[in-house]
Design a protein around this motif. Structure first.
Motif, short mmCIF file in Angstrom:
data_model
loop_
_atom_site.label_atom_id
_atom_site.label_comp_id
_atom_site.label_asym_id
_atom_site.label_seq_id
_atom_site.Cartn_x
_atom_site.Cartn_y
_atom_site.Cartn_z
N PHE A 112 8.56 29.73 -11.22
CA PHE A 112 8.31 30.56 -12.39
C PHE A 112 8.95 29.97 -13.64
O PHE A 112 9.97 29.28 -13.57
CB PHE A 112 8.86 31.98 -12.17
N ASP A 113 8.32 30.23 -14.78
CA ASP A 113 8.88 29.88 -16.09
C ASP A 113 9.37 28.42 -16.12
O ASP A 113 10.50 28.13 -16.48
CB ASP A 113 10.03 30.83 -16.43
N TYR A 114 8.47 27.52 -15.72
CA TYR A 114 8.81 26.10 -15.66
C TYR A 114 8.97 25.52 -17.06
O TYR A 114 8.12 25.71 -17.92
CB TYR A 114 7.72 25.35 -14.90
N LYS A 115 10.05 24.81 -17.26
CA LYS A 115 10.30 24.13 -18.52
C LYS A 115 10.73 22.69 -18.22
O LYS A 115 11.39 22.42 -17.23
CB LYS A 115 11.40 24.83 -19.34
N ASN A 116 10.33 21.78 -19.10
CA ASN A 116 10.68 20.37 -18.94
C ASN A 116 10.66 19.73 -20.31
O ASN A 116 9.63 19.73 -21.00
CB ASN A 116 9.69 19.68 -18.00
N GLU A 117 11.78 19.22 -20.74
CA GLU A 117 11.89 18.66 -22.09
C GLU A 117 11.00 17.45 -22.30
O GLU A 117 10.75 17.03 -23.45
CB GLU A 117 13.34 18.31 -22.40
N LEU A 118 10.50 16.86 -21.22
CA LEU A 118 9.65 15.68 -21.33
C LEU A 118 8.16 16.01 -21.27
O LEU A 118 7.32 15.11 -21.24
CB LEU A 118 10.00 14.68 -20.23
N LEU A 119 7.83 17.31 -21.25
CA LEU A 119 6.42 17.71 -21.32
C LEU A 119 5.84 17.36 -22.69
O LEU A 119 6.54 17.36 -23.71
CB LEU A 119 6.27 19.21 -21.09
N HIS A 120 4.55 17.08 -22.71
CA HIS A 120 3.86 16.80 -23.97
C HIS A 120 4.00 18.00 -24.90
O HIS A 120 4.06 19.16 -24.46
CB HIS A 120 2.38 16.51 -23.70
N GLU A 121 4.02 17.75 -26.18
CA GLU A 121 4.23 18.81 -27.17
C GLU A 121 3.14 19.90 -27.11
O GLU A 121 3.35 21.02 -27.58
CB GLU A 121 4.29 18.22 -28.57
N ASP A 122 2.00 19.57 -26.53
CA ASP A 122 0.95 20.58 -26.40
C ASP A 122 1.40 21.77 -25.55
O ASP A 122 0.81 22.86 -25.64
CB ASP A 122 -0.30 19.97 -25.76
N TYR A 123 2.41 21.56 -24.72
CA TYR A 123 2.88 22.64 -23.85
C TYR A 123 4.06 23.40 -24.46
O TYR A 123 4.62 24.29 -23.80
CB TYR A 123 3.29 22.07 -22.49
N ASN A 124 4.42 23.11 -25.69
CA ASN A 124 5.49 23.85 -26.35
C ASN A 124 5.13 25.33 -26.45
O ASN A 124 4.05 25.69 -26.93
CB ASN A 124 5.75 23.30 -27.76
N GLY A 125 6.04 26.18 -26.00
CA GLY A 125 5.81 27.62 -26.07
C GLY A 125 4.89 28.18 -25.00
O GLY A 125 4.61 29.38 -24.98
N VAL A 126 4.41 27.32 -24.09
CA VAL A 126 3.52 27.78 -23.02
C VAL A 126 4.33 28.15 -21.79
O VAL A 126 5.19 27.38 -21.34
CB VAL A 126 2.49 26.69 -22.64
N THR A 127 4.10 29.35 -21.25
CA THR A 127 4.78 29.77 -20.03
C THR A 127 4.03 29.22 -18.82
O THR A 127 2.83 29.47 -18.65
CB THR A 127 4.83 31.31 -19.93
N LEU A 128 4.72 28.45 -18.01
CA LEU A 128 4.08 27.78 -16.87
C LEU A 128 4.62 28.32 -15.56
O LEU A 128 5.83 28.48 -15.39
CB LEU A 128 4.34 26.27 -16.95
N THR A 129 3.71 28.59 -14.65
CA THR A 129 4.06 28.99 -13.29
C THR A 129 3.28 28.13 -12.31
O THR A 129 2.06 27.99 -12.43
CB THR A 129 3.74 30.48 -13.04
N PHE A 130 3.97 27.51 -11.36
CA PHE A 130 3.32 26.70 -10.33
C PHE A 130 3.38 27.45 -9.01
O PHE A 130 4.47 27.80 -8.54
CB PHE A 130 4.02 25.34 -10.18
N LYS A 131 2.23 27.69 -8.42
CA LYS A 131 2.22 28.32 -7.10
C LYS A 131 2.41 27.27 -6.01
O LYS A 131 2.16 26.09 -6.21
CB LYS A 131 0.90 29.07 -6.89
#
Length: 287
Positions: A112-131
């Motif tokens: 839940f609520d995956y964050k990674n400082e090396l993600l592309h800027e397009d994912y800034n502010g996007v809440t990510l969940t990996f099942k």
């Protein structure tokens, strides 16, 4: 299961996209060694350059996966680890001439609520969940030749075709000398030809089209082995490939109907139904 260069509905670390910056994921098949008693040992080394993803693996929230698939014998299996180097063994009789080896990092639980400082800027502010089961990283795979007599040639025993007659049925099966031919209405065949290039839907297609064909083939084999059919199919490639699989599960082809053709078909196809469900979940999550 070959990893194809395709767009995923969520960020995936891969050399063919820019979802991550300053990050790499590589895998190397260090050694493939025949052992005693017909066993082949595989040794794999993973190289992951992304501290957040590595942290998920260290915490067992994600795992390294090596997927082995032999199209000819319909053998497929996934081997997982959290170690940078590991080995596993496969009976050589399950491998036939050409084996596809794929590598990935897969979510081992819901993240839940995956964050990674090396993600592309397009994912800034996007809440990510990996099942669980979703790809987090993929690396180029290899096609590995196996030096032994194949059960069947390296092509699949199933072959999708477009029906040519007028007013064709939605789904027809023909047991040829080499393959099990599945005939579909031309417009359906054209749709499948287009979406087949997206790796994440292949398990769905196998479940939709190959699974019922395999059930029919098993029922047919049972009739032949019981002496209820005079059709000389015993020497066909698809027939012997399925007999090989039945032998792996110690199933007498004469008793297929007692066990249930659908039960056996699911055993032969292994985790393909679960893969289809995971693919469907991933597609729905992307909406």
């Amino acid at each position: 299961m070959k990893i194809k260069q395709t767009a995923y509905p969520h960020p995936v670390l891969a050399e063919f996209n820019d979802d991550y910056t300053n990050s790499t994921f590589k895998a190397t098949l260090i050694e493939v060694t025949p052992q005693n008693e017909g066993i082949v040992e595989f040794k794999v080394k993973f190289e992951l350059n992304n501290s957040r993803l590595q942290g998920l693996i260290d915490n067992h929230e994600a795992i390294f996966v090596t997927h082995i698939e032999c199209t000819a014998s319909m053998y497929r299996e996934a081997f997982s680890t959290t170690s940078r180097e590991f080995s596993f063994c496969i009976p050589q009789k399950k491998l036939s001439k050409l084996v596809d080896v794929s590598f990935m990092v897969v979510a081992n639980s819901t993240i839940f609520d995956y964050k990674n400082e090396l993600l592309h800027e397009d994912y800034n502010g996007v809440t990510l969940t990996f099942k669980k089961g979703m790809y987090l990283a993929v690396a180029p795979g290899v096609a590995l030749p196996i030096e032994k007599d194949p059960i069947v040639p390296t092509k699949s025993i199933f072959n999708l075709r477009a029906s040519e007659g007028e007013n064709p049925e939605p789904y027809e099966i023909s047991f040829g000398s080499g393959t099990i031919d599945i005939y579909l209405q031309p417009n359906v065949f054209e749709q499948i030809s287009y979406i087949q290039r997206y790796e994440q839907v292949n398990a769905l297609l196998i479940t939709m089209y190959y699974l019922p064909a395999l059930i029919d083939a098993l029922t047919y084999i049972c009739e032949v082995e019981q002496g209820n059919s005079d059709d000389p199919v015993q020497d066909s490639e698809w027939y012997n490939s399925i007999l090989f699989q039945l032998n792996q599960f110690q199933i007498d082809p004469k008793t297929i109907n007692e066990t249930g053709a659908s039960v056996i078909a699911h055993k032969i196809l292994g985790n393909v139904v679960n893969e289809a469900l995971n693919s469907l979940s991933a597609l729905l999550d992307s909406e």
